[in-house]
Every structure is written in structure tokens, then in C-alpha cells.
Design an enzyme around this catalytic site. Structure first.
Site, PDB file in Angstrom:
ATOM      1  N   THR A 129      44.098  -2.978  14.691  1.00 17.98           N
ATOM      2  CA  THR A 129      42.883  -2.634  14.951  1.00 17.98           C
ATOM      3  C   THR A 129      42.597  -1.241  15.978  1.00 17.98           C
ATOM      4  OG1 THR A 129      43.122  -3.873  16.944  1.00 17.98           O
ATOM      5  CG2 THR A 129      41.868  -4.734  15.003  1.00 17.98           C
ATOM      6  N   HIS A 184      48.187  -2.964  23.342  1.00 15.07           N
ATOM      7  CA  HIS A 184      47.929  -3.169  25.081  1.00 15.07           C
ATOM      8  C   HIS A 184      48.670  -4.530  25.506  1.00 15.07           C
ATOM      9  CE1 HIS A 184      44.924  -6.381  24.121  1.00 15.07           C
ATOM     10  NE2 HIS A 184      44.289  -5.516  23.154  1.00 15.07           N
ATOM     11  N   HIS A 209      48.645  -7.968  24.345  1.00 10.95           N
ATOM     12  CA  HIS A 209      49.581  -8.227  23.024  1.00 10.95           C
ATOM     13  C   HIS A 209      51.237  -8.648  23.675  1.00 10.95           C
ATOM     14  CE1 HIS A 209      46.573  -5.438  20.924  1.00 10.95           C
ATOM     15  NE2 HIS A 209      46.408  -6.732  20.052  1.00 10.95           N
ATOM     16  N   LYS A 255      34.468 -11.784  19.471  1.00  6.63           N
ATOM     17  CA  LYS A 255      33.721 -10.584  19.234  1.00  6.63           C
ATOM     18  C   LYS A 255      32.098 -11.059  19.218  1.00  6.63           C
ATOM     19  CE  LYS A 255      37.317  -7.922  19.301  1.00  6.63           C
ATOM     20  NZ  LYS A 255      37.523  -7.335  20.710  1.00  6.63           N
ATOM     21  N   ARG A 259      33.484  -6.114  13.843  1.00  4.94           N
ATOM     22  CA  ARG A 259      34.300  -4.996  13.994  1.00  4.94           C
ATOM     23  C   ARG A 259      34.066  -3.817  13.308  1.00  4.94           C
ATOM     24  NH1 ARG A 259      39.218  -6.345  16.904  1.00  4.94           N
ATOM     25  NH2 ARG A 259      39.482  -8.604  17.327  1.00  4.94           N
ATOM     26  N   GLN A 316      43.651 -15.685   7.295  1.00  3.03           N
ATOM     27  CA  GLN A 316      44.836 -15.884   8.133  1.00  3.03           C
ATOM     28  C   GLN A 316      45.286 -17.355   7.930  1.00  3.03           C
ATOM     29  OE1 GLN A 316      44.115 -15.130  12.259  1.00  3.03           O
ATOM     30  NE2 GLN A 316      45.367 -16.961  12.999  1.00  3.03           N
ATOM     31  N   ASP A 355      42.920 -17.713  21.805  1.00  3.29           N
ATOM     32  CA  ASP A 355      41.760 -17.649  21.137  1.00  3.29           C
ATOM     33  C   ASP A 355      41.934 -17.837  19.622  1.00  3.29           C
ATOM     34  OD1 ASP A 355      43.209 -15.401  20.872  1.00  3.29           O
ATOM     35  OD2 ASP A 355      41.803 -13.981  21.202  1.00  3.29           O
ATOM     36  N   LYS A 371      40.316 -11.997  32.396  1.00  6.99           N
ATOM     37  CA  LYS A 371      41.427 -11.291  31.905  1.00  6.99           C
ATOM     38  C   LYS A 371      42.208 -10.056  32.573  1.00  6.99           C
ATOM     39  CE  LYS A 371      40.583 -12.271  26.634  1.00  6.99           C
ATOM     40  NZ  LYS A 371      40.555 -11.536  25.442  1.00  6.99           N
ATOM     41  N   LYS A 431      42.571  -4.903  32.597  1.00 10.12           N
ATOM     42  CA  LYS A 431      41.474  -3.965  32.457  1.00 10.12           C
ATOM     43  C   LYS A 431      41.564  -2.763  33.389  1.00 10.12           C
ATOM     44  CE  LYS A 431      39.493  -5.906  28.773  1.00 10.12           C
ATOM     45  NZ  LYS A 431      39.366  -5.389  27.615  1.00 10.12           N
ATOM     46  N   THR A 432      41.445  -1.556  33.172  1.00 11.50           N
ATOM     47  CA  THR A 432      41.246  -0.396  33.965  1.00 11.50           C
ATOM     48  C   THR A 432      40.072   0.456  33.897  1.00 11.50           C
ATOM     49  OG1 THR A 432      42.432   1.118  32.589  1.00 11.50           O
ATOM     50  CG2 THR A 432      43.865  -0.242  33.606  1.00 11.50           C
TER      51      THR A 432
END
Length: 444
Positions: free
Chosen positions: A52, A57, A60, A94, A98, A207, A228, A263, A266-267
């Protein structure tokens, strides 16, 4: 690479127990059966990564660490690149569909993923999957993977050749729509006004098809994934059982969560990326150096390969001593992602910044055109945003009025303050937000 994991990382000999000890296990389709299998045999297992973006990040990285443990204990990781599933995109978690990517973008992102995997995992690059020409024409591996090595395969090799009617007849007939609609990955979307397209609805079938193909064609026995992915993993386990008559296993890996359930990773600038071009090494280091006290144990367990005795010792530190544990955490995670040399430089820069009032040769730097600081200057709130210390000017205004902004160590509380050339020393100034976030601004 699995060699990054020391032999004394755990007293356990079964990797299932090691993963449980590190807090990496969330759910398993058959915990006792899977633990027994891992103790008796060396298996092939996989985790899928949809392309994606052109980089991964920190979210993962937990599955990747899990794969490293599995490889350390003798099992064969199969990195599945989602060149086929990436054409749709997983709707799990989501709120909206996407953005659809071109085939060229998907294939290029897959290449970038593989380059990143090579930093952490030992691959047998001579192993190949070949021969698949559609649903009714199975593929095969060219040979067994070399012992101790991982392999990589792209699901475009069996998804793109599949004809829709054949896929729908052979695979689609194994799925009950009512059951699928009860899955968490679809339920939330069905409750929204936007609903769910058939395009996205088909993702679970693809999948699940991955798991079946890899079990059938080269003996894969398990799928690992984020929590998830539970519904999708169960779909693959059930499909493989129906079409092959074999029991295979699914296991989800714990998400990296803060003590408040949010989570981690995150920044202000978005995700915490593993590529230093997107998240500079110093910023990456500082993120872990600044985690809450309550999150130190979780991060040390899940993101480092320190023995549990050391994890527990560091986590038990109190008061100002806990900062030593955070420094170890930041160094170990940065070393794992970016290498020891860069981790050492980040550590030294962090110490210099706090000891030297925000000045360090290795601190993060942003270059901004000199013209912006001429005349009446450049608003401090805008500068905080442009430097990446704030997500918006409104947040920057609040920080300034609350006394959290400093220029060259001097507190600024006037939200209309403008930074001019006079604030610079030899073309540089140090911008600070709060006690721990610094940025060097250089005029160009």
C-alpha cells in the site's frame, strides 16, 4: 536477521512459548495443536504484506520480529508480497475504500518491500514459485528452501492468471455470504453510509486463496498476521481444510498498543516509518526515548531481543531511573531498524541535546529559505508546523500560549511572535517544543 537474536533470549525451546513470553501472541485457531506442531516439526509459515506504500512502518515490524523468532527456532518464513491482493486492498479497519493503485505502482512497492526485508531476514533467493496458470493448474516450488533461510513469493503469480468465472465457481462456492458479513472486518463498514463494494468484499476470498495455494503447492502450514486479520486468516484455514482435507493453523500477532489502548507509532508527521528518508533516525530514536513509563515493559518485550530477565529489571526502575530504561529501549530498537552505528549517533545526539540546552551536531535539521525570515519575519506558529513539531498552526498557537515553545532556549508566549534573521546565530537557531522535542533550523 535471525542471527540478531541472541541464544539466551529465552529459556524456552519451543518458539510458541517464546512468542507467548514476549507478549506477541493474540489468537490462535488451535493453540495446543499448533504448539505441538512447532515442537515436533520445522514448518513453512507466512505473513502477507500488501504494497500500500513504498515503505513499511513500525506497525509492520511486530509481524517481522515474530518471523525472526520463528526463523531463529528453525522454521521457514514465507514473505508473501501482495501484488495480487494489493490491486484491491484489505478493507479491514478502513472507514472507506482504499485508493486503487496502478499495477506499476504495486510492483514497484513490492520491490521496495523486498529490499527492506533483506535487512532483517536471511533469504534463499534461488528458491522460486513457478508454473501456476490458473485455478485448475497448480504451481510448484523449484526445490525445498535451504535450511535456515526464508523465501519470498508474490501472490500476483496465482491471482493474476485466475479467470473470474473459474475462481468464483471453485473458490467462491466455498464461502457463505451470511457468515462473511458477520466478520469484524466487514461489519463496521456495513454500518456506515458508504457501505462496502463487491470489489472489497472479494478481498477475503483472495487472501484465503493464498493460504490454500501455498499449502497445496509447497506444503505451507500456518499463516501469521496482525490481530485485525483474524477473520481473513480463519477464511484461509477453513478453505484449505475443505479443499485439501488438512488442518492448517492461523495465529495473530498482538498489536503494539499503549497502556491506554491507543496504537503506538503515530507521530505529528504521521506514521513512524522504518525508512530514514521518511522518519529521520534521530526522530525514530526520540520516539522510543519519550514513551510513557507505563509502556516501557511492553516495548522492551515486543521490540527488543533483550533477555526477559533484563527486560524485567529495566521495567522495574522507578522515578528518574526509568529514563535509563527508555534510553536502552530507544537504542535497541533503533539499532535493530537502522544499525548500531546510526543508533549510537542518535544516542549521542540525544544526550548532547539534553545536556547542552538543545544543541547537537547530530540533531534533526530543517533547511528553510532565508527570504522567509527577512523583514517582519516568519510566524513562530507557522515555523513550528513547517519544522514538523506541530501538526497544525492551531496546535502551535496553543503550545506557544501554554509556554511550551522556545527559540534558542528562550521561552516565547506571544502567539504572534515572528522569527527574524536576528534570532539566528551563524545562520542557525534551535526550535524547541516542550522538554524533549528539538529541531535545528538552518537558513539556506
Amino acid at each position: 536477521m535471525s542471527s540478531l537474536i541472541p541464544d539466551n533470549v529465552s529459556k524456552h525451546t519451543n518458539v510458541y512459548d517464546v512468542l507467548e513470553e514476549r507478549g506477541l501472541l493474540a489468537q490462535c485457531t488451535n493453540p495446543e495443536g499448533f504448539r505441538d506442531l512447532l515442537g515436533r516439526e520445522k514448518i513453512k509459515f507466512y505473513i502477507g504484506f500488501d504494497p500500500t506504500a513504498d515503505c513499511l512502518h513500525i506497525g509492520h515490524f511486530i509481524p517481522m520480529i515474530t518471523m525472526m523468532y520463528m526463523q531463529k527456532y528453525g522454521h521457514t518464513p514465507v514473505f508473501l508480497l501482495g501484488g495480487g491482493t494489493g490491486e484491491i486492498g484489505d478493507p479491514s479497519g478502513k472507514a472507506d475504500m482504499r485508493q486503487v493503485m496502478t499495477i506499476d505502482t504495486i510492483d514497484e512497492n513490492c520491490k521496495q518491500f523486498k529490499k527492506l526485508f533483506d535487512k532483517y531476514i536471511d533469504f534463499d533467493d534461488e528458491w522460486r514459485y513457478e508454473g501456476n496458470e490458473g485455478v485448475y493448474t497448480p504451481g510448484h516450488q523449484n526445490r525445498e528452501p535451504l535450511p535456515g533461510k526464508a523465501v519470498s513469493v508474490n501472490n500476483a503469480e496465482w491471482i493474476r492468471p485466475a479467470k473470474f468465472t473459474e475462481f468464483a465457481r471453485y473458490i467462491g462456492s466455498q464461502f457463505n455470504v451470511n457468515t462473511m458479513l458477520r466478520a469484524d472486518c466487514f461489519k463496521t463498514r456495513m454500518e456506515r453510509d458508504t457501505g462496502l463494494t463487491f470489489f472489497e468484499f472479494s478481498y477475503m476470498l483472495l487472501q484465503s486463496y493464498d493460504f490454500y495455494v501455498m499449502h497445496r503447492d509447497f506444503g505451507l502450514m500456518a499463516q501469521l498476521g496482525g490481530n485485525d486479520q483474524w477473520s481473513n486468516i480463519i477464511g484461509g484455514v477453513d478453505l484449505t481444510r475443505k479443499l485439501c482435507g488438512d488442518e492448517v493453523y492461523g495465529l495473530t500477532v498482538s498489536l503494539l498498543l499503549k497502556s491506554d489502548g491507543q496504537k503506538m507509532g503515530k507521530t505529528v508527521g504521521g506514521a513512524l516509518w522504518l525508512d530514514e528518508r521518511k522518519t529521520p533516525v534521530y526522530d525514530f530514536f526520540q520516539y522510543w526515548r519519550n514513551v510513557d513509563d507505563a509502556d516501557v515493559n511492553t516495548c522492551l518485550r515486543m521490540l527488543t531481543f533483550l533477555p526477559m530477565e533484563e527486560v524485567n529489571r529495566l521495567s522495574a526502575l522507578e522515578g528518574s531511573e526509568i529514563n535509563k530504561a527508555k534510553e536502552v529501549l530507544a537504542f535497541e530498537v533503533t539499532k535493530l531498524v537502522h544499525g548500531e552505528e546510526k543508533a549510537q549517533k542518535a544516542l549521542e545526539a540525544s544526550r548532547e541535546v539534553f545536556a547542552g540546552g538543545g544543541v547537537s551536531a547530530n540533531m534533526p535539521t530543517v533547511e528553510i529559505e532565508k527570504a522567509k525570515f527577512e523583514g517582519e519575519g516568519f510566524g513562530l506558529a507557522l515555523l513550528l508546523k513547517e519544522a514538523g513539531l506541530e501538526p497544525s498552526t492551531s496546535e502551535a498557537y496553543r503550545t506557544i500560549q501554554g509556554g511550551g515553545a522556545r527559540v534558542n532556549g528562550e521561552q516565547i508566549t506571544d502567539k504572534k511572535y515572528a522569527v527574524t534573521e536576528a534570532d539566528f546565530n551563524d545562520g542557525e537557531l534551535v526550535l524547541q517544543k516542550g522538554k524533549k522535542k528539538f529541531m535545528k533550523i538552518v537558513m539556506k
